[in-house]
Scaffold this active site. Structure first.
Site, short mmCIF file in Angstrom:
data_model
loop_
_atom_site.label_atom_id
_atom_site.label_comp_id
_atom_site.label_asym_id
_atom_site.label_seq_id
_atom_site.Cartn_x
_atom_site.Cartn_y
_atom_site.Cartn_z
N SER A 74 0.79 -1.22 0.00
CA SER A 74 0.00 0.00 0.00
C SER A 74 0.83 1.28 0.00
O SER A 74 0.33 2.36 0.27
CB SER A 74 -0.95 0.02 1.20
OG SER A 74 -1.98 0.92 0.97
N THR A 129 -0.72 2.93 4.67
CA THR A 129 0.08 4.14 4.46
C THR A 129 1.19 4.34 5.50
O THR A 129 0.98 4.07 6.68
CB THR A 129 -0.86 5.35 4.58
OG1 THR A 129 -1.79 5.26 3.53
CG2 THR A 129 -0.13 6.67 4.54
N THR A 148 1.69 6.93 0.14
CA THR A 148 0.72 5.84 0.02
C THR A 148 0.37 5.60 -1.44
O THR A 148 0.51 6.49 -2.28
CB THR A 148 -0.58 6.20 0.78
OG1 THR A 148 -1.40 5.05 0.89
CG2 THR A 148 -1.36 7.30 0.10
N ARG A 197 -9.04 9.35 -7.71
CA ARG A 197 -9.37 9.62 -6.29
C ARG A 197 -8.09 9.98 -5.54
O ARG A 197 -7.06 9.33 -5.64
CB ARG A 197 -10.01 8.38 -5.67
CG ARG A 197 -10.32 8.50 -4.17
CD ARG A 197 -9.19 7.92 -3.32
NE ARG A 197 -9.56 7.82 -1.91
CZ ARG A 197 -8.70 7.52 -0.95
NH1 ARG A 197 -7.42 7.33 -1.23
NH2 ARG A 197 -9.09 7.42 0.29
N VAL A 198 -8.15 11.05 -4.77
CA VAL A 198 -7.04 11.45 -3.90
C VAL A 198 -7.51 11.33 -2.47
O VAL A 198 -8.61 11.79 -2.13
CB VAL A 198 -6.58 12.89 -4.21
CG1 VAL A 198 -5.53 13.35 -3.21
CG2 VAL A 198 -6.04 12.98 -5.63
N GLY A 199 -6.71 10.72 -1.63
CA GLY A 199 -7.07 10.56 -0.23
C GLY A 199 -6.49 11.65 0.65
O GLY A 199 -6.12 12.73 0.19
N ASP A 200 -6.41 11.35 1.91
CA ASP A 200 -5.92 12.33 2.89
C ASP A 200 -4.40 12.49 2.87
O ASP A 200 -3.88 13.54 3.26
CB ASP A 200 -6.33 11.89 4.30
CG ASP A 200 -5.75 10.52 4.65
OD1 ASP A 200 -5.80 9.61 3.79
OD2 ASP A 200 -5.22 10.36 5.76
N THR A 219 -3.43 7.41 9.12
CA THR A 219 -3.60 6.30 8.20
C THR A 219 -5.03 5.80 8.34
O THR A 219 -5.69 6.06 9.34
CB THR A 219 -2.57 5.19 8.48
OG1 THR A 219 -2.75 4.11 7.55
CG2 THR A 219 -2.67 4.65 9.90
N GLY A 220 -5.50 5.10 7.32
CA GLY A 220 -6.88 4.61 7.38
C GLY A 220 -7.69 5.17 6.22
O GLY A 220 -7.13 5.58 5.20
N GLY A 265 -9.09 7.57 4.08
CA GLY A 265 -8.77 8.98 3.94
C GLY A 265 -9.98 9.89 3.98
O GLY A 265 -9.93 11.00 4.51
C1 SD4 Z 1 -5.93 6.83 1.78
N1 SD4 Z 1 -5.21 7.10 4.06
O1 SD4 Z 1 -5.58 6.93 0.62
C2 SD4 Z 1 -4.90 6.45 2.81
C3 SD4 Z 1 -4.85 4.98 2.91
C4 SD4 Z 1 -4.26 4.51 4.17
O2 SD4 Z 1 -3.74 2.85 5.60
O3 SD4 Z 1 -3.87 5.18 5.03
N2 SD4 Z 1 -4.16 3.29 4.41
O4 SD4 Z 1 -7.08 7.00 2.16
#
Ligand code: SD4
Length: 321
Positions: A78, A182, A200, A210-213, A233-234, A236
């Site tokens: 990841s 991440t 990540t 798609r863009v995450g956090d 992490t998690g 986003g």
């Molecule tokens: C996301 N936060 O792209 C990232 C993914 C992630 O543990 O943290 N995974 O949403």
């Protein structure tokens, strides 16, 4: 003219006020500098690489970059180009970096085929007047900076075929070791300066584009050189709607310990979110005094490294249920 009596009264008031100003005491400091904290068990190897960079004379920022490059090269499913693909079968990478001194930041999102997104983020910070570059333009910039491009079309984990072969379609809202991991890595240098980074491939199976956090300042990462730093992490979407790491740093500014600040942000998000039991978010934080902590809505292992110590620690799901 100020009478002697008024002067003495004023002096006494000033003296009383000074003793009331809370100052970081030696007792509050854990004296664990340099201190490196990062997400997940694989963060330990990244932390140790960061420590090597510091021991070789590098800055906290150099430590962040070296540590995260280690993870980007580690085959992690990841982070980096070995990360699992998006729904269309290819990888799009996100990263950001922040340097406490000068409050500098750089970020890339939707970056394809570049080996070290964290280094591209650093170059955005150091070599452009901007903070964030995205997509093909981020890739063009990376190439113009001599960043290594890798053809991943034959990577087993980066093909629509691989994706189709998965026994179970990974849903982006699942939070488990199968679909995201991440790295967010925070460094408190021996000189008391802070830096952090985040990298990540995002949620496996995400929509293309798609863009995450993770590359969003104040969401996946935030560093304030006067207070502390936090990383996430998690899922986003559940981090970026709340500017979670910015808020963690603000809670530390108000006096919370790193662990309390992470927990308070989970409390805040749970109180606002329509699905408070499906958040799937975890945080790490360090403060300027050398304290560190974490909290997650799931059990959350994270890595901690300082002179003479390098371990994976774990916090139980917060709040307990
Ligand atoms: C996301 N936060 O792209 C990232 C993914 C992630 O543990 O943290 N995974 O949403």
């Amino acid at each position: 003219m100020t009478s002697r009596r008024t002067f003495l009264q004023q002096s006494a008031a000033v003296a009383a006020a000074i003793t009331l100003i809370p100052r970081p005491s030696r007792a509050m400091s854990t004296d664990k500098r340099p201190l490196i904290v990062s997400t997940w068990p694989f963060g330990k190897a990244a932390n140790e690489q960061a420590m090597k960079a510091l021991q070789a004379g590098g800055s906290p920022l150099d430590g962040v970059e070296a540590g995260i490059r280690q993870t980007e090269d580690s085959g992690n499913l990841s982070v980096g180009l070995s990360g699992k693909p998006n729904a269309a079968g290819f990888g799009q990478l996100d990263a950001c970096i922040m340097n406490g001194p000068g409050h500098q930041a750089g970020s890339v999102a939707g970056l394809e085929g570049i080996r070290h997104p964290i280094s591209v983020a650093r170059r955005v910070m150091e070599r452009t007047p901007h903070v964030m570059l995205v997509g093909q333009s981020a890739r063009d910039f990376a190439l113009s900076e001599g960043q290594e491009s890798i053809d991943t079309s034959n990577h087993p984990a980066l093909s629509a075929k691989w994706w189709a072969q998965q026994e179970r379609q990974v849903r982006p809202t699942d939070v488990n070791a199968d679909n995201h991991d991440t790295i967010a890595l925070l460094v408190l240098g021996a000189d008391g300066t802070l830096a952090g980074g985040c990298s990540t491939s995002g949620l496996a199976g995400k929509m293309p584009g798609r863009v995450g956090d993770s590359p969003i300042l104040g969401s996946g990462l935030y560093v304030d050189n006067q207070v502390g730093a936090a990383g996430a992490t998690g899922i986003g979407e559940n981090v970026m709607r709340y500017c979670a790491t910015f808020l963690i740093v603000e809670f530390m500014r108000q006096g919370a310990t790193p662990t309390e600040a992470c927990q308070q942000v989970i409390d805040r998000i749970r109180s606002l979110d329509p699905k408070p039991n499906e958040l799937g978010i975890c945080f790490v934080a360090v403060d300027k005094q050398g304290r560190y902590g974490a909290a997650g809505t799931t059990e959350f292992p994270y890595a901690v490294t300082y002179p003479g110590y390098s371990e994976v620690e774990k916090v139980a799901a917060y709040p307990g249920n």
